[in-house]
Design a protein around this motif. Structure first.
Motif, mmCIF file in Angstrom:
data_model
loop_
_atom_site.group_PDB
_atom_site.id
_atom_site.type_symbol
_atom_site.label_atom_id
_atom_site.label_comp_id
_atom_site.label_asym_id
_atom_site.label_seq_id
_atom_site.Cartn_x
_atom_site.Cartn_y
_atom_site.Cartn_z
ATOM 1 N N ARG A 70 41.638 45.798 53.470
ATOM 2 C CA ARG A 70 41.447 46.393 52.292
ATOM 3 C C ARG A 70 42.761 46.542 51.248
ATOM 4 N N PHE A 71 43.935 46.251 52.035
ATOM 5 C CA PHE A 71 45.198 45.981 51.441
ATOM 6 C C PHE A 71 44.969 44.277 50.971
ATOM 7 N N SER A 72 44.662 43.528 51.840
ATOM 8 C CA SER A 72 44.603 42.174 51.616
ATOM 9 C C SER A 72 43.808 41.884 50.350
ATOM 10 N N SER A 73 42.722 42.535 50.310
ATOM 11 C CA SER A 73 41.837 42.597 49.039
ATOM 12 C C SER A 73 42.488 42.845 47.615
ATOM 13 N N GLN A 74 43.145 44.103 47.793
ATOM 14 C CA GLN A 74 43.987 44.687 46.725
ATOM 15 C C GLN A 74 45.176 43.370 46.366
ATOM 16 N N PHE A 75 45.693 42.890 47.288
ATOM 17 C CA PHE A 75 46.945 42.137 46.961
ATOM 18 C C PHE A 75 46.236 40.598 46.422
ATOM 19 N N GLY A 76 45.095 40.251 47.030
ATOM 20 C CA GLY A 76 44.434 38.974 46.724
ATOM 21 C C GLY A 76 43.836 39.127 45.218
ATOM 22 N N ALA A 77 43.383 40.232 44.897
ATOM 23 C CA ALA A 77 42.613 40.446 43.586
ATOM 24 C C ALA A 77 44.007 40.444 42.602
ATOM 25 N N GLU A 78 45.029 41.190 42.728
ATOM 26 C CA GLU A 78 46.060 41.222 41.737
ATOM 27 C C GLU A 78 46.579 40.066 41.753
ATOM 28 N N LYS A 79 46.947 39.119 42.701
ATOM 29 C CA LYS A 79 47.352 37.844 42.583
ATOM 30 C C LYS A 79 46.430 37.078 41.883
ATOM 31 N N ALA A 80 45.228 36.928 42.094
ATOM 32 C CA ALA A 80 44.316 36.090 41.396
ATOM 33 C C ALA A 80 44.227 36.309 39.801
ATOM 34 N N ALA A 81 44.377 37.784 39.454
ATOM 35 C CA ALA A 81 44.502 38.359 37.865
ATOM 36 C C ALA A 81 45.743 37.851 37.520
ATOM 37 N N GLU A 82 46.771 37.369 38.167
ATOM 38 C CA GLU A 82 48.072 37.130 37.467
ATOM 39 C C GLU A 82 47.901 35.582 36.774
ATOM 40 N N HIS A 83 47.099 34.829 37.271
ATOM 41 C CA HIS A 83 46.765 33.563 36.669
ATOM 42 C C HIS A 83 45.547 33.396 35.735
ATOM 43 N N VAL A 110 38.169 31.942 35.246
ATOM 44 C CA VAL A 110 37.681 32.538 36.561
ATOM 45 C C VAL A 110 38.735 31.877 37.644
ATOM 46 N N THR A 111 39.250 33.045 38.365
ATOM 47 C CA THR A 111 39.936 32.783 39.466
ATOM 48 C C THR A 111 39.245 33.466 40.599
ATOM 49 N N ALA A 112 39.789 33.221 41.971
ATOM 50 C CA ALA A 112 39.138 33.883 43.243
ATOM 51 C C ALA A 112 40.097 34.238 44.031
ATOM 52 N N PHE A 113 39.508 34.999 44.916
ATOM 53 C CA PHE A 113 40.682 35.387 46.244
ATOM 54 C C PHE A 113 39.767 35.499 47.386
ATOM 55 N N MET A 114 40.284 35.272 48.555
ATOM 56 C CA MET A 114 39.700 35.409 49.806
ATOM 57 C C MET A 114 40.513 35.867 50.714
ATOM 58 N N PRO A 115 40.316 37.273 51.259
ATOM 59 C CA PRO A 115 40.933 37.674 52.657
ATOM 60 C C PRO A 115 40.441 37.205 53.577
ATOM 61 N N VAL A 116 41.059 36.591 54.679
ATOM 62 C CA VAL A 116 40.723 35.981 55.820
ATOM 63 C C VAL A 116 41.555 36.294 57.343
ATOM 64 N N LEU A 117 40.796 36.168 58.279
ATOM 65 C CA LEU A 117 41.581 36.258 59.729
ATOM 66 C C LEU A 117 40.796 35.542 60.583
ATOM 67 N N ASN A 118 41.481 34.360 61.079
ATOM 68 C CA ASN A 118 40.786 33.616 62.190
ATOM 69 C C ASN A 118 39.193 33.009 61.521
ATOM 70 N N GLU A 119 39.459 32.310 60.637
ATOM 71 C CA GLU A 119 38.374 31.803 59.993
ATOM 72 C C GLU A 119 38.358 30.248 59.886
ATOM 73 N N ALA A 120 39.300 29.633 60.993
ATOM 74 C CA ALA A 120 39.442 28.035 61.052
ATOM 75 C C ALA A 120 38.063 27.297 60.801
ATOM 76 N N GLY A 121 36.958 27.626 61.590
ATOM 77 C CA GLY A 121 35.845 26.681 61.752
ATOM 78 C C GLY A 121 35.053 27.037 60.733
ATOM 79 N N ARG A 122 35.296 27.928 59.854
ATOM 80 C CA ARG A 122 34.392 28.216 58.601
ATOM 81 C C ARG A 122 34.852 28.454 57.062
ATOM 82 N N ILE A 123 36.169 28.281 56.980
ATOM 83 C CA ILE A 123 36.883 28.428 55.650
ATOM 84 C C ILE A 123 36.582 27.363 54.987
#
Length: 265
Positions: free
Chosen positions: A70-83, A3-16
């Motif tokens: 949407r682009f960040s999610s596509q990119f993240g899912a593809e990068k996660a799947a590479e591993h 199992v690999t995971a991905f996370m699209p983020v923007l200004n989540e310093a206090g929660r990530i």
């Protein structure tokens, strides 16, 4: 199963930190996390680098300045799947998506692996609940109702098989769509879930859950809802496009903003 995971983020310093910690506590291990930052102006990227030195799994940070979710999610899912391990050239394993303001119950990944081991299911999720107990019962009921009324996995926390993701072209609405330049940058989870349902059923398990911030820190602006509705009128409705233009979601956005005002007072 890997199992690999991905996370699209923007200004989540206090929660990530809480989000990543929930992956570390899983009863089934996550081997790698891909964080895709759309250009945060706070200390999100520094937080990720600090946390990466303390986790049992690898964390890859990619900064895509100005990228939409949407682009960040596509990119993240593809990068996660590479591993993931590959079988006949196809990634063999499960990809988990988690948002930066959310967290997974410790049994989430294990339950996802068990469920997606059955070929009849193509995507997995659980009910969404607030992170903290809420004093206002009206807000809590509204939040839990509109998050879970459809009994479908949400982008706040979901899992799917990598081979199914590629089979349906991921978050793209058309195989050759240029997501990065698209005006549609909302309800990406609805797009993906609807497409994956062409491959199998969507599992919605009450044996685990996803915790999230109230109100959401990643709500889509009303302007984008109207852009989606305009394009639908021009292109005609489809099984997942109709969900994007849903008036219920525009109402939900307005209600979240109202509740945010009441909570802060």
């Amino acid at each position: 199963m890997t199992v690999t995971a991905f996370m699209p983020v923007l200004n989540e310093a206090g929660r990530i930190g809480r989000a990543i910690s929930s992956l570390q506590r899983q009863t089934h291990p996550v081997s790698r996390l891909v964080v895709v930052d759309g250009g945060s102006t706070d200390s999100t990227q520094e937080e990720v680098k600090t946390i990466a030195a303390e986790t049992d799994f690898e964390i890859d940070l990619h900064v895509l300045q100005g990228a939409g979710v949407r682009f960040s999610s596509q990119f993240g899912a593809e990068k996660a799947a590479e591993h993931l391990p590959r079988s006949d050239g196809t990634p063999d394993g499960i990809v988990v998506r988690l948002e930066g303001d959310s967290a997974l119950e410790e049994s989430f990944v294990e339950t996802a692996v068990e469920t997606l081991g059955e070929e009849s299911y193509s995507v997995f999720g659980g009910p969404v609940s607030p992170h903290e107990p809420m004093e206002n019962p009206v807000i809590k009921r509204f939040f839990t109702f509109y998050q879970n009324a459809e009994r479908l996995p949400k982008g706040r926390g979901m899992a799917f098989r990598a081979d199914d993701f590629y089979a349906v072209d991921g978050y793209r609405m058309e195989p050759d769509e240029d997501i990065r330049s698209s005006e549609i940058d909302c309800l990406e989870d609805g797009i993906l879930v609807s497409k994956l349902q062409e491959r199998g059923e969507a599992a919605f398990s009450h044996e685990t859950c996803v915790y999230s911030t109230v109100p959401s820190t990643s709500a889509t602006s009303p302007r984008r809802w109207w852009v989606a509705a305009k394009i639908e009128r021009e292109m005609g409705p489809t099984s997942y496009f109709t969900r994007i233009a849903s008036p219920v979601n525009k109402l939900s956005y307005a209600a979240e903003r109202l509740f945010e005002t009441n909570v802060s007072e």
